[in-house]
Design a protein around this motif. Structure first.
Motif, PDB file in Angstrom:
ATOM      1  N   GLY A   1      32.267  16.505  17.373  1.00 34.83           N
ATOM      2  CA  GLY A   1      33.460  16.212  18.168  1.00 34.83           C
ATOM      3  C   GLY A   1      33.690  14.718  18.337  1.00 34.83           C
ATOM      4  O   GLY A   1      32.760  13.916  18.311  1.00 34.83           O
ATOM      5  N   ALA A   2      34.947  14.369  18.515  1.00 33.18           N
ATOM      6  CA  ALA A   2      35.326  12.962  18.715  1.00 33.18           C
ATOM      7  C   ALA A   2      35.328  12.641  20.202  1.00 33.18           C
ATOM      8  O   ALA A   2      35.795  13.428  21.021  1.00 33.18           O
TER       9      ALA A   2
ATOM     10  N   VAL B   1      38.004  21.037  24.276  1.00 28.07           N
ATOM     11  CA  VAL B   1      37.314  19.887  24.858  1.00 28.07           C
ATOM     12  C   VAL B   1      36.041  20.400  25.526  1.00 28.07           C
ATOM     13  O   VAL B   1      36.026  21.485  26.105  1.00 28.07           O
ATOM     14  N   TRP B   2      34.942  19.623  25.379  1.00 31.26           N
ATOM     15  CA  TRP B   2      33.662  20.032  25.946  1.00 31.26           C
ATOM     16  C   TRP B   2      32.853  18.790  26.302  1.00 31.26           C
ATOM     17  O   TRP B   2      33.178  17.681  25.909  1.00 31.26           O
ATOM     18  N   ARG B   3      31.793  19.012  27.077  1.00 33.99           N
ATOM     19  CA  ARG B   3      30.871  17.950  27.438  1.00 33.99           C
ATOM     20  C   ARG B   3      29.910  17.704  26.275  1.00 33.99           C
ATOM     21  O   ARG B   3      29.590  18.622  25.518  1.00 33.99           O
ATOM     22  N   VAL B   4      29.435  16.461  26.161  1.00 30.50           N
ATOM     23  CA  VAL B   4      28.478  16.107  25.104  1.00 30.50           C
ATOM     24  C   VAL B   4      27.236  16.981  25.174  1.00 30.50           C
ATOM     25  O   VAL B   4      26.678  17.371  24.147  1.00 30.50           O
TER      26      VAL B   4
ATOM     27  N   PRO C   1      40.045  16.174  13.514  1.00 28.07           N
ATOM     28  CA  PRO C   1      41.144  15.210  13.397  1.00 28.07           C
ATOM     29  C   PRO C   1      40.638  13.794  13.608  1.00 28.07           C
ATOM     30  O   PRO C   1      39.541  13.596  14.132  1.00 28.07           O
ATOM     31  N   PRO C   2      41.430  12.803  13.218  1.00 27.46           N
ATOM     32  CA  PRO C   2      41.001  11.411  13.391  1.00 27.46           C
ATOM     33  C   PRO C   2      40.733  11.089  14.859  1.00 27.46           C
ATOM     34  O   PRO C   2      41.414  11.599  15.750  1.00 27.46           O
ATOM     35  N   GLN C   3      39.752  10.231  15.105  1.00 28.02           N
ATOM     36  CA  GLN C   3      39.374   9.828  16.460  1.00 28.02           C
ATOM     37  C   GLN C   3      40.584   9.357  17.265  1.00 28.02           C
ATOM     38  O   GLN C   3      40.748   9.715  18.422  1.00 28.02           O
ATOM     39  N   ALA C   4      41.445   8.567  16.658  1.00 24.87           N
ATOM     40  CA  ALA C   4      42.584   7.998  17.390  1.00 24.87           C
ATOM     41  C   ALA C   4      43.506   9.076  17.943  1.00 24.87           C
ATOM     42  O   ALA C   4      44.037   8.943  19.039  1.00 24.87           O
ATOM     43  N   SER C   5      43.701  10.155  17.212  1.00 26.93           N
ATOM     44  CA  SER C   5      44.610  11.201  17.687  1.00 26.93           C
ATOM     45  C   SER C   5      44.023  11.956  18.870  1.00 26.93           C
ATOM     46  O   SER C   5      44.737  12.482  19.700  1.00 26.93           O
TER      47      SER C   5
END
Length: 132
Positions: free
Chosen positions: A48-49, A81-84, A112-116
């Motif tokens: 994940g990013a 979305v999740w916690r590390v 997807p790209p980190q920026a997005s």
């Protein structure tokens, strides 16, 4: 312009978040995923990013001698979305997660790209139940 769907939270356990608002409990979810699947899902989670970095540690509530650095930080794949620290709990305890997330993770598509993802900071906070 097509608006992205809201990020879906996964793996936010009651023991790790302030206040118990009906989140699942680690002890109840423990052993809910077979180990082969757990390993594949944990590997996916680790790709994940980063969305929100938290300088802190998570103390494993099932093994208080273990600390996970950066555990509360949030990461995403652009859908979830999740916690590390979720990969740790999946790998160590085989905690169960929603079936639609597990299927998504096992499909193991490209991230997807980190920026997005980074641009979705406030949305990630909201999905995690944190105030933006």
């Amino acid at each position: 312009m097509i608006e992205a769907e809201a990020l879906k939270p996964v793996g936010f356990f009651a023991e790790l978040e302030p206040g118990d608002d009906g989140r699942p409990h680690l002890a109840v979810c423990r052993g809910g995923m077979n180990w082969k699947t757990a390993e594949a899902v944990a590997a996916y989670l680790e790709k994940g990013a980063g969305v929100v970095d938290v300088m802190g540690v998570t103390i494993d509530p099932l093994d208080e001698g273990t600390a996970i650095s950066g555990g509360p930080s949030l990461v995403s794949d652009g859908v979830w979305v999740w916690r590390v620290d979720l990969s740790y709990f999946v790998r160590k305890y085989g905690v169960s997660l929603p079936a639609d997330f597990v299927m998504h993770a096992l499909e193991d598509g490209p991230m997807p790209p980190q920026a997005s993802i980074a641009s979705r900071y406030e949305e990630a906070l909201k999905a995690a139940g944190w105030s933006p």
